[in-house]
Design an enzyme around this catalytic site. Structure first.
Site, PDB file in Angstrom:
ATOM      1  N   LYS A 196       5.256   6.381   3.222  1.00  0.00           N
ATOM      2  CA  LYS A 196       5.318   5.054   2.620  1.00  0.00           C
ATOM      3  C   LYS A 196       6.001   5.130   1.265  1.00  0.00           C
ATOM      4  O   LYS A 196       5.713   6.022   0.463  1.00  0.00           O
ATOM      5  CB  LYS A 196       3.908   4.468   2.454  1.00  0.00           C
ATOM      6  CG  LYS A 196       3.246   4.040   3.751  1.00  0.00           C
ATOM      7  CD  LYS A 196       2.108   3.063   3.507  1.00  0.00           C
ATOM      8  CE  LYS A 196       2.647   1.696   3.166  1.00  0.00           C
ATOM      9  NZ  LYS A 196       1.582   0.673   3.058  1.00  0.00           N
TER      10      LYS A 196
ATOM     11  N   GLU B  82      -6.351  -7.425   5.331  1.00  0.00           N
ATOM     12  CA  GLU B  82      -6.279  -6.111   4.676  1.00  0.00           C
ATOM     13  C   GLU B  82      -7.205  -6.100   3.477  1.00  0.00           C
ATOM     14  O   GLU B  82      -7.281  -7.076   2.723  1.00  0.00           O
ATOM     15  CB  GLU B  82      -4.864  -5.792   4.168  1.00  0.00           C
ATOM     16  CG  GLU B  82      -3.829  -5.482   5.214  1.00  0.00           C
ATOM     17  CD  GLU B  82      -2.479  -5.140   4.575  1.00  0.00           C
ATOM     18  OE1 GLU B  82      -2.461  -4.783   3.368  1.00  0.00           O
ATOM     19  OE2 GLU B  82      -1.452  -5.236   5.271  1.00  0.00           O
TER      20      GLU B  82
END
Length: 385
Positions: free
Chosen positions: A317, A260
């Protein structure tokens, strides 16, 4: 004759295929993003051929069938305890979520857990290795280890001192868990996956970190006196810090892959640097950097590979505003900012010119040559028929 021709075309494609460097994380903690079938269209238009998802959703895996896109699927942290103590459960999980979709869906990896050793959950630390081994053994029993690789992405929280890069080591408290895990990954030839975010480093200390150093822009950089290496961007420094930690731990040959990295386009008042301008700058420059297919100062011969976080802004999220604003694309499939992609619209001459400018004429020439070769093969096939 026809069989030979197809084998020829396949050989041409293989020869011209190059090592991937640019992938994306396809997170789906949202209720307003495009369906998986549209996501495949989006990825094809953007010429993104490597994707990581955080689960093994069957709807997604079916949508990616015959897409030519290589995938890493995730086995969530919530499954680790069960998988670690039951080989049968590991075999069932692999059969249902991986083997059942091969080879049409090109699953190339299983990420067992995510940022486990960087968390505070000691119980998960204790079961990670067992889960990894059982998943690998399940793949082995199904003769899939040459197709599907096993990994486990780590956060920067697994490191102690990390500046300068050569001083980086794993936290002492994690050694009893990290070292056996690395030993196993070394035995099965798996890389070390790390989530590297210059954005988070900058946000934590904006007064002392030059934002240009974090954004791949012109800056004086840093000098590592031990290795006598100079770094003009934090991304490379973070990767080489991981290499240094691995070397100190006894694994100097293990490859580091960035699972990531990204930059938020929006954040709360206390989230320094979270702007559209900075997100565009980071991701635009990162894409150009990865397209060069080069290594880091410490490992110049190992081509850097990275998965960008993330494909979409994810409105559900939890956490600070930045968590919902890492997307290269908005929920409707349009671009969040321009780095050469077009979104869910037909490709345009403008995007082609951007790709040529950003990624270099050489890559376009290779693609053109490949197209001519394939066209010739197709013409010959038609004549044969």
């Amino acid at each position: 004759m026809i069989g030979d021709l197809f084998r020829f075309v396949a050989a041409v494609l293989t020869v011209n295929a190059s090592t991937w460097t640019y992938g994306v994380n396809y997170g789906r903690i949202a209720d307003n993003i495009p369906k998986p079938e549209s996501v495949v269209t989006l990825l094809k238009a953007a010429k993104i051929k490597n994707v990581r998802i955080y689960d093994a959703d069957h709807g997604v895996l079916k949508a990616f069938k015959n897409s030519g896109i290589e995938m890493i699927v995730g086995l969530g942290n919530e499954y680790l305890k069960d998988i670690s103590v039951s080989e049968d459960h590991a075999i069932s999980w692999v059969k249902e979520n991986v083997q059942a979709f091969l080879p049409a869906t090109q699953i190339r990896g299983i990420a067992v857990g995510n940022e486990v050793l960087g968390s505070t959950d000691v119980e998960l630390w204790e079961v990670l290795l067992g889960a990894v081994k059982n998943v690998y053994n399940a793949l082995s029993g199904l003769n899939l280890t040459n197709v599907v690789q096993v990994s486990s992405p780590h956060s920067e929280a697994v490191f102690g001192i990390s500046y300068p890069p050569s001083s980086c080591v794993f936290k002492e408290a994690l050694t009893p868990y990290m070292k056996p895990l690395l030993q196993f990954f070394s035995q099965i030839n798996s890389p070390f996956y790390v989530n590297a975010y210059p954005f988070l480093a900058y946000m934590s200390d904006p007064e002392h970190i030059d934002i240009n150093y974090a954004l791949f822009q012109s800056n004086s950089g840093i000098y590592d006196a031990k290795t006598k290496l100079h770094y003009d961007n934090m991304f490379y420094a973070q990767i080489d810090a991981a290499y240094a930690a691995l070397e100190t731990a006894g694994f100097p040959k293990m490859e580091v892959i960035v699972s990531e990295t990204g930059w938020a386009s929006r954040g709360d008042a206390n989230e320094a640097g979270a702007t559209v301008k900075n997100a565009r700058t980071y991701n635009h420059n990162l894409r150009k950097l990865l397209a060069k297919k080069k290594g880091t100062p410490l490992r110049p011969k190992i081509v850097v590979k990275a998965y960008v976080f993330a494909l979409f802004n994810e409105n559900l999220k939890p956490g600070p505003t930045s968590e919902r604003n890492f997307g290269l694309f908005k929920a409707d499939g349009s671009i969040s900012y321009d780095i050469g992609f077009t979104g869910l619209v037909p490709s345009s001459a403008v995007s082609s010119l951007l790709s040529l400018k950003d990624l270099g004429a050489e890559g376009c020439f290779r693609s053109y040559s490949l197209l001519l070769t394939i066209s010739a093969a197709i013409l010959l096939l038609n004549l044969t028929w």
